[in-house]
Design a protein around this motif. Structure first.
Motif, mmCIF file in Angstrom:
data_model
loop_
_atom_site.group_PDB
_atom_site.id
_atom_site.type_symbol
_atom_site.label_atom_id
_atom_site.label_comp_id
_atom_site.label_asym_id
_atom_site.label_seq_id
_atom_site.Cartn_x
_atom_site.Cartn_y
_atom_site.Cartn_z
ATOM 1 N N TRP A 36 -80.093 10.231 -92.553
ATOM 2 C CA TRP A 36 -78.926 11.172 -91.461
ATOM 3 C C TRP A 36 -79.978 11.716 -91.161
ATOM 4 O O TRP A 36 -80.794 12.000 -90.689
ATOM 5 N N PHE A 37 -79.137 11.818 -90.079
ATOM 6 C CA PHE A 37 -79.329 13.185 -89.239
ATOM 7 C C PHE A 37 -78.342 14.092 -88.851
ATOM 8 O O PHE A 37 -77.054 13.851 -89.352
ATOM 9 N N ARG A 38 -78.472 15.375 -88.206
ATOM 10 C CA ARG A 38 -78.092 15.591 -87.256
ATOM 11 C C ARG A 38 -77.941 16.386 -86.159
ATOM 12 O O ARG A 38 -78.948 15.686 -85.340
ATOM 13 N N GLN A 39 -77.193 17.676 -85.421
ATOM 14 C CA GLN A 39 -76.448 17.192 -84.000
ATOM 15 C C GLN A 39 -76.527 18.524 -83.407
ATOM 16 O O GLN A 39 -74.709 18.311 -84.383
ATOM 17 N N TYR A 94 -72.835 15.373 -88.248
ATOM 18 C CA TYR A 94 -73.831 14.853 -89.292
ATOM 19 C C TYR A 94 -73.547 13.097 -89.328
ATOM 20 O O TYR A 94 -72.614 12.880 -89.634
ATOM 21 N N TYR A 95 -75.065 12.229 -88.971
ATOM 22 C CA TYR A 95 -74.878 10.731 -88.448
ATOM 23 C C TYR A 95 -75.214 10.720 -89.221
ATOM 24 O O TYR A 95 -76.836 10.821 -89.726
ATOM 25 N N CYS A 96 -75.039 9.009 -89.828
ATOM 26 C CA CYS A 96 -75.384 8.267 -91.002
ATOM 27 C C CYS A 96 -76.288 7.457 -89.783
ATOM 28 O O CYS A 96 -75.174 6.827 -88.324
ATOM 29 N N ALA A 97 -76.992 6.468 -90.344
ATOM 30 C CA ALA A 97 -77.786 5.882 -89.192
ATOM 31 C C ALA A 97 -79.050 4.377 -90.457
ATOM 32 O O ALA A 97 -79.028 5.142 -91.753
#
Length: 128
Positions: A36-39, A94-97
């Motif tokens: 998980w990332f966030r931006q 929030y992004y999943c990768a």
């Protein structure tokens, strides 16, 4: 074609909790390291948490250690991020990768460019 779909974001008060989900279709989910990332607007996408393909190893950004928990369910082809003790500074998309990795690869991959597949993101807003 591999597709990642996040859900579970929303508006929550400081101190509250959310559970984000990332469901994957296509590809071989059991081979994926999930992260998980966030931006936030105007900033780069930053690493939040990672789980290895067999769920044996996790990594967390220092800012979320002890508050967030990443899990993975190979049977459901899904990854989750439990967010607890949320603070206004956790507000972000929030992004999943996903990245196809070998079984013995547990090293941290905190750079967005290392990932092959991405979801569309889910907004988390924490009010003070």
């Amino acid at each position: 074609q591999v597709r990642l779909v996040e859900s579970g974001g929303g508006l929550v008060q400081a101190g509250g909790s959310l559970r984000l989900s990332c469901v994957v279709s296509g590809g071989t989910f059991s081979r994926y390291t999930m992260s998980w990332f966030r931006q936030v607007p105007g900033a780069e996408r930053t690493f939040v948490a990672q789980i290895s393909r067999n769920s044996g190893t996790t990594h967390y950004a220092d800012s979320v250690k002890g508050r967030f928990t990443i899990t993975k369910d190979n049977a459901k082809k899904a990854a989750y991020l439990e967010l607890n003790s949320l603070q206004p500074e956790d507000t972000a998309v929030y992004y999943c990768a996903a990245k196809d990795t070998i079984l013995t690869d547990h090293r941290i991959r905190a750079t967005p460019g290392e990932y092959q597949y991405w979801g569309q993101g889910t907004q988390v807003t924490v009010s003070s």
